[in-house]
Design an enzyme around this catalytic site. Structure first.
Site, PDB file in Angstrom:
ATOM      1  N   TYR A   1     -30.074 -75.819  71.174  1.00  0.00           N
ATOM      2  CA  TYR A   1     -31.010 -74.576  71.331  1.00  0.00           C
ATOM      3  C   TYR A   1     -32.087 -74.978  72.209  1.00  0.00           C
ATOM      4  O   TYR A   1     -32.355 -74.009  72.996  1.00  0.00           O
ATOM      5  CB  TYR A   1     -31.474 -74.526  69.882  1.00  0.00           C
ATOM      6  CG  TYR A   1     -32.872 -73.652  69.809  1.00  0.00           C
ATOM      7  CD1 TYR A   1     -32.625 -72.275  70.011  1.00  0.00           C
ATOM      8  CD2 TYR A   1     -34.220 -74.073  70.008  1.00  0.00           C
ATOM      9  CE1 TYR A   1     -33.672 -71.490  69.850  1.00  0.00           C
ATOM     10  CE2 TYR A   1     -35.079 -73.387  69.777  1.00  0.00           C
ATOM     11  CZ  TYR A   1     -34.812 -71.843  69.860  1.00  0.00           C
ATOM     12  OH  TYR A   1     -36.224 -71.152  69.775  1.00  0.00           O
TER      13      TYR A   1
ATOM     14  N   SER B   1     -39.704 -71.861  73.652  1.00  0.00           N
ATOM     15  CA  SER B   1     -39.820 -72.488  72.507  1.00  0.00           C
ATOM     16  C   SER B   1     -40.337 -73.926  72.839  1.00  0.00           C
ATOM     17  O   SER B   1     -40.139 -74.709  73.844  1.00  0.00           O
ATOM     18  CB  SER B   1     -38.628 -72.895  71.782  1.00  0.00           C
ATOM     19  OG  SER B   1     -38.585 -73.720  70.794  1.00  0.00           O
TER      20      SER B   1
ATOM     21  N   LYS C   1     -32.971 -73.119  76.067  1.00  0.00           N
ATOM     22  CA  LYS C   1     -34.197 -72.258  76.356  1.00  0.00           C
ATOM     23  C   LYS C   1     -34.764 -73.157  77.497  1.00  0.00           C
ATOM     24  O   LYS C   1     -35.220 -72.359  78.398  1.00  0.00           O
ATOM     25  CB  LYS C   1     -35.242 -72.598  75.117  1.00  0.00           C
ATOM     26  CG  LYS C   1     -35.090 -71.741  74.044  1.00  0.00           C
ATOM     27  CD  LYS C   1     -35.274 -70.449  74.235  1.00  0.00           C
ATOM     28  CE  LYS C   1     -34.833 -69.324  72.969  1.00  0.00           C
ATOM     29  NZ  LYS C   1     -35.266 -68.074  73.076  1.00  0.00           N
TER      30      LYS C   1
HETATM   31  N1  UFG Z   1     -37.455 -78.702  56.591  1.00  0.00           N
HETATM   32  C1  UFG Z   1     -37.243 -79.293  55.338  1.00  0.00           C
HETATM   33  N2  UFG Z   1     -36.472 -78.695  54.430  1.00  0.00           N
HETATM   34  C2  UFG Z   1     -36.018 -77.512  54.785  1.00  0.00           C
HETATM   35  C3  UFG Z   1     -36.414 -76.827  55.917  1.00  0.00           C
HETATM   36  C4  UFG Z   1     -37.016 -77.256  56.711  1.00  0.00           C
HETATM   37  O1  UFG Z   1     -37.464 -80.544  55.266  1.00  0.00           O
HETATM   38  O2  UFG Z   1     -35.237 -77.156  53.793  1.00  0.00           O
HETATM   39  C5  UFG Z   1     -38.185 -79.181  57.683  1.00  0.00           C
HETATM   40  C6  UFG Z   1     -37.410 -79.463  58.961  1.00  0.00           C
HETATM   41  O3  UFG Z   1     -36.692 -80.755  58.976  1.00  0.00           O
HETATM   42  C7  UFG Z   1     -38.708 -79.535  59.992  1.00  0.00           C
HETATM   43  C8  UFG Z   1     -39.704 -78.589  59.423  1.00  0.00           C
HETATM   44  O4  UFG Z   1     -39.378 -78.321  57.969  1.00  0.00           O
HETATM   45  O5  UFG Z   1     -38.980 -80.861  60.015  1.00  0.00           O
HETATM   46  C9  UFG Z   1     -39.847 -77.155  60.043  1.00  0.00           C
HETATM   47  O6  UFG Z   1     -38.443 -76.556  59.840  1.00  0.00           O
HETATM   48  P1  UFG Z   1     -38.090 -75.179  60.303  1.00  0.00           P
HETATM   49  O7  UFG Z   1     -36.452 -75.094  60.485  1.00  0.00           O
HETATM   50  O8  UFG Z   1     -38.931 -74.347  59.667  1.00  0.00           O
HETATM   51  O9  UFG Z   1     -38.425 -75.073  61.964  1.00  0.00           O
HETATM   52  P2  UFG Z   1     -38.047 -76.126  63.183  1.00  0.00           P
HETATM   53  O10 UFG Z   1     -39.271 -76.921  63.544  1.00  0.00           O
HETATM   54  O11 UFG Z   1     -36.978 -76.590  62.949  1.00  0.00           O
HETATM   55  O12 UFG Z   1     -37.803 -74.910  64.408  1.00  0.00           O
HETATM   56  C10 UFG Z   1     -38.533 -73.825  64.587  1.00  0.00           C
HETATM   57  C11 UFG Z   1     -37.778 -72.551  64.914  1.00  0.00           C
HETATM   58  C12 UFG Z   1     -37.305 -72.893  66.389  1.00  0.00           C
HETATM   59  C13 UFG Z   1     -38.365 -73.281  67.261  1.00  0.00           C
HETATM   60  C14 UFG Z   1     -39.293 -74.532  66.815  1.00  0.00           C
HETATM   61  C15 UFG Z   1     -40.265 -74.881  67.362  1.00  0.00           C
HETATM   62  O13 UFG Z   1     -36.779 -72.378  64.159  1.00  0.00           O
HETATM   63  O14 UFG Z   1     -36.681 -71.769  66.713  1.00  0.00           O
HETATM   64  O15 UFG Z   1     -39.625 -74.150  65.244  1.00  0.00           O
HETATM   65  O16 UFG Z   1     -40.928 -75.877  67.114  1.00  0.00           O
HETATM   66  F1  UFG Z   1     -37.978 -73.741  68.503  1.00  0.00           F
END
Ligand code: UFG
Length: 329
Positions: free
Chosen positions: A144, A120, A148
């Protein structure tokens, strides 16, 4: 090259696993899926048999590997929520690290040497390099990402000792759905940005909350590199062919090399769906790094990977078709 090649896929009933499985199946691979269905769905398995086993069950995995005798193991099975890993790190170290080591032990005892790992962008975490090359140091922002990064260290040591050859694929933000809407993202609970926005557009959720607008980015919201799940699936096919050709262990970023802020994704979702919905600003979510953008040069050069769906509107369209189908069931 994959025709009739035996491939064991852990987590093949999950989001990225199921899209990859389908592509491997279309290429004629002989597939066995190992999944405990803790977060996967039987109906996502379009090719191969399902063996409902936990990857941490050493004797069952040894038996499975010895009787199926795969050339390659592709290992998707893992927990994926960064924020949950901050609250419950043991869950992540047990499942993502310990059980992966058990799987590698079972492989070693069964004489299986080739391994593709779902790593990741979270391993880079708080990096200040943009875009991020594979050589950037690990600076995970949450357990997490550390789980990884720890597996990658184990893989490198095993490879150095000649026990395995591996490819580690560092996924940026997997998104979108299959073009026929047969497969897509179904997490329970859903925590990911695009599916939550689409559920809000559908009226399933009353409003959407942006987690923080005080990050050091142009509009204050976090920036991510959203990659269509089918381009990610293709990276696994190329990685399998690479290992089968006898090549050395390697690590590859999987992303497009450009980022979108949360606000920009909100705007694209509103445009694609034609629905305006309320958007609030909330506090930051623990464990969120501000910016993650891939440098994809290595995967393009070494594996000849060519992105086909590098278009956020297209990504959101496929995810929207999937969401609409989900609600009609
Ligand atoms: N976000 C919001 N509101 C929400 C949900 C998400 O503002 O309700 C924001 C988060 O704070 C983040 C962005 O949208 O800034 C993306 O969030 P995601 O939860 O969609 O994805 P993440 O970047 O947190 O994580 C994902 C995968 C991980 C992986 C990562 C790699 O879930 O497993 O991408 O970049 F490691």
């Amino acid at each position: 090259m994959l025709k009739n090649t035996r491939i064991l896929v852990t987590g093949g009933a999950g989001y990225i696993g199921s899209h990859t499985l389908r592509l491997l199946g279309e290429k004629g691979a002989d597939i066995l899926v190992v999944d405990n269905l803790s977060s996967g769905y039987r109906e996502f398995i379009t090719y191969g048999e399902l063996k409902k086993v936990d990857i941490g069950n050493l004797s069952a995995m040894k038996e499975t590997l010895s009787s199926f005798r795969p050339r390659i193991v592709i290992h998707f099975a893992a927990f994926i929520q960064a924020e949950e890993s901050v609250r419950n790190p043991m869950k992540y170290y047990l499942n993502n690290l310990s059980k992966t080591i058990m799987l590698l032990q079972a492989m070693q005892e069964a004489g299986v040497e080739l391994f593709i790992f779902s790593s990741s962008a979270a391993v880079y975490g708080l990096t200040d390099t943009v875009p991020i090359p594979e050589g950037a140091p690990f600076r995970p922002a949450n357990p997490y990402g550390r789980s990884k990064a720890a597996v990658e260290t184990v893989l490198q040591d095993l490879s150095n000792a000649g026990a395995i050859r591996f490819v580690s694929l560092r996924y940026f933000n997997a998104s979108g759905a299959s073009i026929d809407a047969r497969l897509g993202e179904r997490h329970r609970p859903e925590t990911h940005l695009i599916p939550l926005l689409l559920k809000t557009a559908k009226g399933e959720l009353p409003s959407f909350t942006i987690y923080g607008d005080d990050y050091p980015t142009p509009d204050g919201t976090c920036i991510r590199d959203y990659i269509h799940v089918l381009d990610l699936a293709e990276a696994h096919v190329l990685a399998a062919e690479y290992l089968l050709s006898g090549a050395d262990s390697a690590v590859f970023n999987c992303g497009y090399g450009r980022g979108y802020s949360v606000r920009e994704v909100v705007d694209v979702v509103k445009k694609v769906t034609g629905v305006d919905f309320p958007v609030n600003i909330g506090p930051r979510r623990p464990g969120d790094p501000p910016v993650l953008i891939a440098d994809p040069a290595r995967i393009k050069q070494t594996l000849g990977w060519k992105p086909r769906y590098d278009d956020l509107e297209f990504i959101v369209k496929t995810a929207w078709e999937w969401e609409r189908k989900e609600s009609s069931q």
